[in-house]
Design a protein around this motif. Structure first.
Motif, PDB file in Angstrom:
ATOM      1  N   UNK A 363       0.844  -1.191   0.000  1.00 48.13           N
ATOM      2  CA  UNK A 363       0.000   0.000   0.000  1.00 48.13           C
ATOM      3  C   UNK A 363       0.884   1.247   0.000  1.00 48.13           C
ATOM      4  N   UNK A 364       0.469   2.315  -0.713  1.00 49.86           N
ATOM      5  CA  UNK A 364       1.292   3.532  -0.792  1.00 49.86           C
ATOM      6  C   UNK A 364       1.228   4.376   0.481  1.00 49.86           C
ATOM      7  N   UNK A 365       1.521   3.751   1.595  1.00 49.94           N
ATOM      8  CA  UNK A 365       1.526   4.431   2.887  1.00 49.94           C
ATOM      9  C   UNK A 365       2.975   4.744   3.257  1.00 49.94           C
ATOM     10  N   UNK A 366       3.280   5.997   3.627  1.00 50.73           N
ATOM     11  CA  UNK A 366       4.668   6.347   3.978  1.00 50.73           C
ATOM     12  C   UNK A 366       5.275   5.372   4.971  1.00 50.73           C
ATOM     13  N   UNK A 397       7.677  10.527   9.128  1.00 48.63           N
ATOM     14  CA  UNK A 397       6.345  10.886   9.619  1.00 48.63           C
ATOM     15  C   UNK A 397       5.394   9.698   9.487  1.00 48.63           C
ATOM     16  N   UNK A 398       5.478   8.992   8.359  1.00 50.18           N
ATOM     17  CA  UNK A 398       4.621   7.821   8.162  1.00 50.18           C
ATOM     18  C   UNK A 398       4.889   6.742   9.191  1.00 50.18           C
ATOM     19  N   UNK A 399       6.169   6.502   9.488  1.00 49.35           N
ATOM     20  CA  UNK A 399       6.522   5.494  10.488  1.00 49.35           C
ATOM     21  C   UNK A 399       5.980   5.888  11.858  1.00 49.35           C
ATOM     22  N   UNK A 400       6.099   7.182  12.193  1.00 51.55           N
ATOM     23  CA  UNK A 400       5.588   7.646  13.489  1.00 51.55           C
ATOM     24  C   UNK A 400       4.082   7.447  13.580  1.00 51.55           C
ATOM     25  N   UNK A 401       3.363   7.716  12.481  1.00 53.49           N
ATOM     26  CA  UNK A 401       1.907   7.532  12.480  1.00 53.49           C
ATOM     27  C   UNK A 401       1.537   6.061  12.610  1.00 53.49           C
ATOM     28  N   UNK A 402       2.298   5.180  11.930  1.00 52.03           N
ATOM     29  CA  UNK A 402       2.037   3.746  12.047  1.00 52.03           C
ATOM     30  C   UNK A 402       2.272   3.265  13.467  1.00 52.03           C
ATOM     31  N   UNK A 404       2.010   5.085  16.151  1.00 50.65           N
ATOM     32  CA  UNK A 404       0.918   5.615  16.968  1.00 50.65           C
ATOM     33  C   UNK A 404      -0.326   4.753  16.814  1.00 50.65           C
ATOM     34  N   UNK A 405      -0.646   4.380  15.562  1.00 52.98           N
ATOM     35  CA  UNK A 405      -1.785   3.496  15.331  1.00 52.98           C
ATOM     36  C   UNK A 405      -1.581   2.156  16.027  1.00 52.98           C
ATOM     37  N   UNK A 406      -0.350   1.645  15.987  1.00 53.70           N
ATOM     38  CA  UNK A 406      -0.054   0.371  16.645  1.00 53.70           C
ATOM     39  C   UNK A 406      -0.288   0.465  18.149  1.00 53.70           C
ATOM     40  N   UNK A 407       0.091   1.600  18.735  1.00 57.12           N
ATOM     41  CA  UNK A 407      -0.112   1.803  20.176  1.00 57.12           C
ATOM     42  C   UNK A 407      -1.605   1.824  20.496  1.00 57.12           C
ATOM     43  N   UNK A 408      -2.376   2.508  19.644  1.00 55.77           N
ATOM     44  CA  UNK A 408      -3.825   2.624  19.895  1.00 55.77           C
ATOM     45  C   UNK A 408      -4.501   1.261  19.805  1.00 55.77           C
ATOM     46  N   UNK A 409      -4.227   0.506  18.742  1.00 57.36           N
ATOM     47  CA  UNK A 409      -4.898  -0.786  18.589  1.00 57.36           C
ATOM     48  C   UNK A 409      -4.408  -1.779  19.638  1.00 57.36           C
ATOM     49  N   UNK A 410      -3.150  -1.676  20.053  1.00 62.92           N
ATOM     50  CA  UNK A 410      -2.651  -2.544  21.124  1.00 62.92           C
ATOM     51  C   UNK A 410      -3.352  -2.215  22.435  1.00 62.92           C
TER      52      UNK A 410
END
Length: 420
Positions: A363-366, A397-402, A404-410
């Motif tokens: 997927x074209x996600x940073x 920035x993309x890695x940081x957002x991923x 953050x998402x990982x922290x939220x879903x965890x």
């Protein structure tokens, strides 16, 4: 499977999925002549590290992926500047070690002030040694040593960014491709482990029991051989067995099964609404042919690809809530439950995860492989690369957002476990 087996198989499965993905990057980077500095499984602090050849292999604390660090992808952390005092070790008329600190403790070295150097193209270093200017050739695999760490220099022809676009794209694309190949193999292996229903089955088995179901509470176990139901001998009549259960909704039935060579009599009452008791009956299985195995693997890849993209569609259009998403904890929990059902089921689930990992990374996600391939595609069209600093910032920035998402879903996973 026992608890220890389940734990080991779960860990092995995740290790296999990540390792093969990163090995794809590593192998084709090496084939392209790129210096691979690190092959890592996991992120965060190092748990284990060993260097073999030019590459350091590390196991890190957070088991949420991995990476292959190639020379030239990011700014090098060790720099040598003119005017700096250092020491060099020379072997066969070429510098093999460049020491930046603890110079007084080094033996068998030349110490001096750097007047000029080029560690990428011309590979030389010019030193002022006691008032005399000395010029030394630098070995293309020379090490820079500072703060107890050694970093191999990366001549321009060993850096990722100076390889042709095609070779760089192949090194990036190879990771997801390895996951697709692994998924295909695992789907086929799952069919070989499970087998296919025999057209001339003379027996009906219980291939699975739903946890906390009517059947489990009555004592039905996986692999029980069905002998009779309500006095009717079943033999290999799968349809008759299912028909009697479904027509007995709310009525008690008597089931006789063979378990470890002995007959076991069981009684239960199918659900009054659905007529189900929570079992997965199946006939005898035979070994699939090579053609059946390949066809099944290809069909499974196609079907699951469609399901995965349907999941992405629902997520994009808001048909999923954030609480519906699962992170590493939930994925591990599901994997453990599937592993308890048997090796065939775990193998099939591993195939699904491998396929998902390959698709998701494209997927074209940073910060993902898809984004890096997009930048390479733009470079191929423009005829020149995008500013590396800007591209690095996008990926950062993309890695940081991923993360953050990982922290939220965890967090959601953990809250769900506590509530349950």
């Amino acid at each position: 499977m026992g608890n220890i087996q389940v734990a080991l198989m779960t860990v092995l499965m995740f290790f296999l999925l990540v390792s093969l993905h990163e090995w794809g990057h590593y192998y084709f980077a090496r084939r392209a002549g790129i210096l691979v500095r690190e092959f890592a499984i996991g992120f965060g602090p190092k748990l284990f590290s060993i260097k073999r050849g030019e590459t350091r292999y590390t196991l890190r604390l957070l088991p949420i992926g991995g990476f292959v660090r190639m020379a030239g992808e990011d700014p090098e952390v060790v720099e040598v500047q003119p005017g700096q005092t250092l020491a060099v070790r020379v072997k066969d008329n070429a510098v093999t070690r460049i020491y930046l600190d603890r110079l007084d403790e080094r033996s068998g070295v030349m110490r001096g002030e750097v007047k000029a150097l080029d560690l990428e193209r011309d590979l030389f270093i010019q030193l002022d040694v006691d008032g005399e200017i000395e010029r030394y050739a630098v070995h293309p695999q020379a090490l820079i040593i500072a703060r107890g760490r050694d970093t191999q220099i990366a001549p321009i022809d060993r850096q990722f960014g100076h390889k042709p676009v095609g070779k760089r794209a192949l090194a990036i694309f190879a990771g997801p491709v390895m996951n697709f190949l692994l998924a295909f193999v695992l789907f086929g292996l799952a069919l070989l482990l499970q087998g296919v229903p025999s057209e001339t089955s003379s027996k009906v088995f219980i291939s699975g029991v739903v946890p906390d179901s009517i059947a489990e509470q009555a004592g039905v176990e996986k692999d029980d051989l069905v002998k009779s139901i309500n006095g009717v001998v079943i033999g290999g009549n799968y349809e008759k067995f299912v028909e009697i259960i479904n027509s007995s909704a709310g009525k008690q039935i008597s089931l006789v099964v063979e378990r470890k060579g002995e007959d076991v009599a069981l009684k239960m009452t199918p659900d009054a609404t659905t007529g189900k008791i929570g079992i997965y009956p199946a006939g005898e299985y035979r070994k699939p042919s090579a053609g059946e195995t390949l066809t099944y693997a290809a069909t499974s890849m196609k079907d699951w690809t469609g399901r995965i993209f349907e999941g992405f569609r629902k997520l994009i259009f808001g048909e999923f809530k954030l609480d519906d998403l699962g992170g590493p904890v939930k994925t591990t929990q599901v994997t453990v439950e599937i592993a308890k059902q048997g090796l065939a089921q775990l193998t099939s689930w591993a195939a699904v995860l491998s396929l998902y990992l390959g698709i998701f990374n494209l997927l074209p996600i940073p910060a993902l492989d898809g984004s890096r391939l997009l930048f390479l595609g733009i470079e191929a069209v423009r005829g020149r690369p995008i500013d590396p600093n800007r591209e690095s910032m996008v990926h950062l920035v993309g890695f940081a957002m991923l993360m953050l998402l990982m922290i939220v879903v965890t967090y959601n996973d953990i809250i769900g476990l506590v509530r349950n």
